[in-house]
Each structure stands twice: as structure tokens, then as C-alpha cells.
Write a protein that holds these residues in place. Sequence first.
Motif, mmCIF file in Angstrom:
data_model
loop_
_atom_site.group_PDB
_atom_site.id
_atom_site.type_symbol
_atom_site.label_atom_id
_atom_site.label_comp_id
_atom_site.label_asym_id
_atom_site.label_seq_id
_atom_site.Cartn_x
_atom_site.Cartn_y
_atom_site.Cartn_z
ATOM 1 N N SER A 175 0.839 -1.208 0.000
ATOM 2 C CA SER A 175 0.000 0.000 0.000
ATOM 3 C C SER A 175 0.874 1.257 0.000
ATOM 4 C CB SER A 175 -0.987 -0.007 1.173
ATOM 5 O OG SER A 175 -0.342 0.377 2.344
ATOM 6 N N ILE A 176 2.066 1.170 0.621
ATOM 7 C CA ILE A 176 2.972 2.322 0.601
ATOM 8 C C ILE A 176 3.471 2.561 -0.839
ATOM 9 C CG2 ILE A 176 5.153 3.276 1.471
ATOM 10 C CD1 ILE A 176 4.743 1.535 3.998
ATOM 11 N N SER A 177 3.824 1.458 -1.524
ATOM 12 C CA SER A 177 4.262 1.577 -2.925
ATOM 13 C C SER A 177 3.185 2.226 -3.781
ATOM 14 C CB SER A 177 4.490 0.203 -3.538
ATOM 15 O OG SER A 177 5.656 -0.293 -3.174
ATOM 16 N N SER A 178 1.931 1.771 -3.620
ATOM 17 C CA SER A 178 0.839 2.339 -4.431
ATOM 18 C C SER A 178 0.642 3.810 -4.091
ATOM 19 C CB SER A 178 -0.501 1.646 -4.178
ATOM 20 O OG SER A 178 -0.336 0.314 -4.084
ATOM 21 N N TYR A 179 0.790 4.144 -2.801
ATOM 22 C CA TYR A 179 0.638 5.547 -2.399
ATOM 23 C C TYR A 179 1.679 6.416 -3.113
ATOM 24 C CZ TYR A 179 0.593 9.734 0.497
ATOM 25 O OH TYR A 179 0.532 11.044 0.900
ATOM 26 N N ILE A 180 2.932 5.928 -3.126
ATOM 27 C CA ILE A 180 4.017 6.697 -3.755
ATOM 28 C C ILE A 180 3.752 6.839 -5.262
ATOM 29 C CG2 ILE A 180 6.499 6.675 -4.297
ATOM 30 C CD1 ILE A 180 6.896 5.231 -1.568
ATOM 31 N N GLU A 181 3.309 5.723 -5.862
ATOM 32 C CA GLU A 181 3.034 5.741 -7.297
ATOM 33 C C GLU A 181 1.920 6.733 -7.629
ATOM 34 O OE1 GLU A 181 1.720 2.255 -10.152
ATOM 35 O OE2 GLU A 181 3.242 1.686 -8.682
ATOM 36 N N LYS A 182 0.885 6.715 -6.813
ATOM 37 C CA LYS A 182 -0.283 7.559 -7.106
ATOM 38 C C LYS A 182 -0.008 9.033 -6.840
ATOM 39 C CE LYS A 182 -5.179 7.735 -6.673
ATOM 40 N NZ LYS A 182 -5.580 7.695 -7.996
ATOM 41 N N THR A 183 0.711 9.330 -5.751
ATOM 42 C CA THR A 183 0.856 10.737 -5.345
ATOM 43 C C THR A 183 2.164 11.360 -5.833
ATOM 44 O OG1 THR A 183 1.964 10.132 -3.287
ATOM 45 C CG2 THR A 183 -0.433 10.330 -3.207
ATOM 46 N N GLY A 184 3.150 10.506 -6.177
ATOM 47 C CA GLY A 184 4.457 11.034 -6.566
ATOM 48 C C GLY A 184 5.200 11.637 -5.377
ATOM 49 N N ARG A 185 4.719 11.355 -4.166
ATOM 50 C CA ARG A 185 5.371 11.923 -2.975
ATOM 51 C C ARG A 185 6.142 10.837 -2.228
ATOM 52 N NH1 ARG A 185 4.616 16.761 -1.639
ATOM 53 N NH2 ARG A 185 4.878 16.498 0.596
ATOM 54 N N ARG A 186 7.231 11.259 -1.604
ATOM 55 C CA ARG A 186 7.996 10.317 -0.777
ATOM 56 C C ARG A 186 7.273 10.089 0.534
ATOM 57 N NH1 ARG A 186 14.297 10.311 -0.648
ATOM 58 N NH2 ARG A 186 14.708 10.099 -2.844
ATOM 59 N N VAL A 187 7.541 8.978 1.159
ATOM 60 C CA VAL A 187 7.014 8.767 2.506
ATOM 61 C C VAL A 187 8.194 8.672 3.478
ATOM 62 C CG1 VAL A 187 4.928 7.540 1.760
ATOM 63 C CG2 VAL A 187 6.969 6.259 2.338
ATOM 64 N N THR A 188 7.891 8.908 4.728
ATOM 65 C CA THR A 188 8.899 8.743 5.771
ATOM 66 C C THR A 188 8.529 7.499 6.567
ATOM 67 O OG1 THR A 188 9.171 11.115 5.913
ATOM 68 C CG2 THR A 188 9.901 9.858 7.815
ATOM 69 N N LEU A 189 9.523 6.685 6.864
ATOM 70 C CA LEU A 189 9.258 5.519 7.709
ATOM 71 C C LEU A 189 9.876 5.769 9.077
ATOM 72 C CD1 LEU A 189 10.086 2.767 5.071
ATOM 73 C CD2 LEU A 189 7.850 3.605 5.730
ATOM 74 N N GLU A 190 9.044 5.622 10.103
ATOM 75 C CA GLU A 190 9.528 5.815 11.470
ATOM 76 C C GLU A 190 9.877 4.436 12.035
ATOM 77 O OE1 GLU A 190 9.518 8.919 12.767
ATOM 78 O OE2 GLU A 190 8.312 9.913 11.232
ATOM 79 N N TYR A 191 11.003 4.350 12.718
ATOM 80 C CA TYR A 191 11.396 3.063 13.303
ATOM 81 C C TYR A 191 11.922 3.312 14.708
ATOM 82 C CZ TYR A 191 13.070 -1.796 13.216
ATOM 83 O OH TYR A 191 13.261 -3.140 13.465
ATOM 84 N N LEU A 192 11.121 2.887 15.673
ATOM 85 C CA LEU A 192 11.466 3.038 17.084
ATOM 86 C C LEU A 192 12.409 1.901 17.456
ATOM 87 C CD1 LEU A 192 10.306 4.940 19.266
ATOM 88 C CD2 LEU A 192 8.552 3.230 19.702
ATOM 89 N N LEU A 193 13.550 2.225 18.037
ATOM 90 C CA LEU A 193 14.504 1.163 18.417
ATOM 91 C C LEU A 193 14.223 0.714 19.844
ATOM 92 C CD1 LEU A 193 17.757 2.613 16.834
ATOM 93 C CD2 LEU A 193 16.660 0.453 16.207
ATOM 94 N N LEU A 194 13.801 -0.545 19.981
ATOM 95 C CA LEU A 194 13.468 -1.113 21.293
ATOM 96 C C LEU A 194 14.490 -2.204 21.607
ATOM 97 C CD1 LEU A 194 9.677 -1.618 20.474
ATOM 98 C CD2 LEU A 194 10.567 0.123 22.032
ATOM 99 N N ASP A 195 15.064 -2.114 22.769
ATOM 100 C CA ASP A 195 16.118 -3.068 23.123
ATOM 101 C C ASP A 195 15.580 -4.501 23.171
ATOM 102 O OD1 ASP A 195 18.713 -3.750 23.879
ATOM 103 O OD2 ASP A 195 18.103 -3.894 25.979
ATOM 104 N N GLY A 196 16.300 -5.395 22.485
ATOM 105 C CA GLY A 196 15.942 -6.819 22.532
ATOM 106 C C GLY A 196 14.681 -7.162 21.750
ATOM 107 N N VAL A 197 14.106 -6.211 21.034
ATOM 108 C CA VAL A 197 12.853 -6.471 20.309
ATOM 109 C C VAL A 197 13.062 -6.367 18.799
ATOM 110 C CG1 VAL A 197 10.450 -5.704 19.954
ATOM 111 C CG2 VAL A 197 11.471 -5.600 22.257
ATOM 112 N N ASN A 198 13.633 -5.236 18.352
ATOM 113 C CA ASN A 198 13.676 -4.968 16.911
ATOM 114 C C ASN A 198 14.978 -4.289 16.476
ATOM 115 O OD1 ASN A 198 13.496 -2.442 17.975
ATOM 116 N ND2 ASN A 198 11.653 -1.845 16.876
ATOM 117 N N SER A 199 16.031 -4.417 17.293
ATOM 118 C CA SER A 199 17.216 -3.604 17.021
ATOM 119 C C SER A 199 18.468 -4.434 16.715
ATOM 120 C CB SER A 199 17.472 -2.668 18.210
ATOM 121 O OG SER A 199 17.495 -3.416 19.417
#
Length: 368
Positions: free
Chosen positions: A254-278
Motif C-alpha cells: 500500500s505504501i508503494s501504491s501511495y508513492i506511485e499515485k501521489t508522486g510523494r515520498r514517505v517517511t518511515l519511522e522506526y522506534l529502536l526497542l532493546d531486545g525487540v527490533n534492534s
Amino acid sequence: MEKTELLGLSLEEVEQVMAALGLPRFRARQIYHWLYKHQVHSFYQMNNLPKELRHFLDKKVALTVPRVMKARVSRDGTRKFLLELADKKRIETVAIPQFRTDGKKFTICVSSQVGCPVGCRFCATGQSGFERDLTAGEIVGQVVAVERELKQREKQNLGERYLTNVVFMGMGEPLLNLDAVLKAISIINDDRAIGIGQRHVTISTAGFIPGIRQLAESGLQVTLAISLHATTDEVRNRIIPMNRRYPLESLMESISSYIEKTGRRVTLEYLLLDGVNSSAQDAERLAKMVRPLLANINLIPYNETDRLHYRRPDQYTINRFVACLTREGVNVTLREEMGSDIEAACGQLKGRMAAAGRKQEIGSVDSK
Ligand code: SF4
């Protein structure tokens, strides 16, 4: 009979209300100017309106700007406000200084709901449940109330504006209340009202795919930010329950389609949690996921709170994560959460006030 609320109406709608009251159209422009350029809270402050008219308007229509119940100022200049709505519900709004502009201009982080139904596990708002959606007037009202508060505190010339950017990253999932959010943006954007351009507005979502589609259809030139926070469904299901319904593969599509349709970049936020996703593997998977999108990634080491058990990773882990993304050619920015000493992450101030059983003196201003 309930009075019509003017805050949150377009100028044309206020003109219609004036016409229904037998008043000329130009009164709508006067009210709009007082409300959005001077941030008045009452018809009685509109001193170029005849006294009888102010009294008449006060009887017939409403102007309900949220009340600032508490304000805290961080060492880094971030200001956090606890606002009370007409029905006594409370929300939080944060003003973040832009240091490029000598700290006199702010980005306002607004709430879109009272509480939040998404229930992200790392978020104080998500853990305190959902009460209701905000109206467009209550969203715009945060901008009016905070602009007024900043001007009063800085004793700045009333003609100048402090708030120059708006981000929907406060309490609530804005795409679950998109009609009110879009109406509020139209007023924020209108030069006759607040006059902040669409390109200075960011909407952040935890990944509500139908809302991403609707936003793409709206033709708005706002920035879309996605709170990604994980690289596998297993982890994302655990920390963002909405992922069970809208898993990563569909979200990335859905992010790809959004970019294709709007021609706008998106920002991805990534919270760094110890021992979970880092871990290093997380960084590699993340690079693979975002490279085709040419998206920017904002990495945000978690701002710890004593009421939630998540922890911030150590500096070595953070540096390793950044280095891996950079090596893979991903555009990455490491951001410190602003206002950590005043619990500026969403839901923390309201949670603290509730936990204290409202023993603190409401209405005081805690300046640090
Ligand atoms: S992080 Fe945002 S979407 Fe998730 S629970 Fe908190 S307010 Fe809601």
C-alpha cells in the motif's frame, strides 16, 4: 437548542451561519480573523464588533477553544500542553522548536483522538484505551490554543506566527478519524484561517491501509509517515496489534501504491526497542524492505517510561543499526525524541496526571 460551534467550520460555512442569523457575510470574515489570526477565545474579545453583536453571538453560537490545563517546558525547549475539551476530556499537544530558525518557530504535534484504539504496546496512550474521535474543531482548536499560549509566554507581536508545521503524531490514529483530519487540514491550510501549507503537514499512521488509500485519493500534498517499528510480522503483531489485520507485506504494497499515485515520498519511522527490533538482522531486513521505496527512515531510540517495560538499546546497538542501513545505501536520520525530561511521548503527561489522582494543582504551569 444546542448552539452551532464555529471552530472547525470553513469560512463559507461560517458565512452561512451568519446568514441564518440575519447578519451580513462580512461578519464571518471578522470572526475568522479574530479567531485564527489573534487566537481569541470569546466573542467579547472581538473589539471591532459592536457590543450588542458580541452579546448576540455569544447567545446564539459557540466558540470553544480547548483550555490549557497544564504546560511543561523541556530543557530542549519542547513544550507540552494538557488541554481540556468542552466535555472535560483531556488530550495532549506538543510544540517542538525548530532550531534552524533560532528556536522561535515550532512544529505542533496534534492529537486526533481521545486515547487510541490501536493499542501499541510501547505507547502510553495505546495502553490507556480509546474514548472518542476528535472533531475538526477540536483538532484546529489545538493549533489556536497553543499558538496563543506561545505568544503570551513569549510576549510576541500578535501579528507574527510561531507555529509553522503541523504533525499528526499526538494521541490517536489519524487515519481512523480521517474525515475530521481532512477538514481540519483544509482550515489549517486556508490563508484566511491558519495558513500553514499542505507541504508543512505530516500525517503519521501505524499502518491503517484503507486510510492510506483514502489519503492517496484525496490529492492532498501532505507528507505521509508510517510507523513501521518491525521487520517481521511476528514482532510487529506483538507491538502493534493492528498488524494482525494489515500485515507487513500488504502494508509495504500500500505504501508503494501511495508513492506511485501521489508522486510523494514517505517517511518511515522506526522506534529502536532493546531486545525487540534492534538486531543486526533487523537492520538488514529493514534495508531490504525500504530500498525499493526510496523512502527516508527516521530511527528513534525509545524514550523510556517507568510505566512500560520497554528499554532503549545501548549506544553500540544504535550505532550498529545506523551503520548497517547506511552501508546498504538507505537514507537514514537518527532522531532523539524531544522533551524526554517532560514525558513528551504521547500519553505520558495525561497518564501521569491521572495516576496522581489529579492531586497536582491543575492550571499551574511547570516551567523547567
Ligand atoms: S503509537 Fe500512535 S497508533 Fe499506536 S497506540 Fe499510540 S497513539 Fe495509537
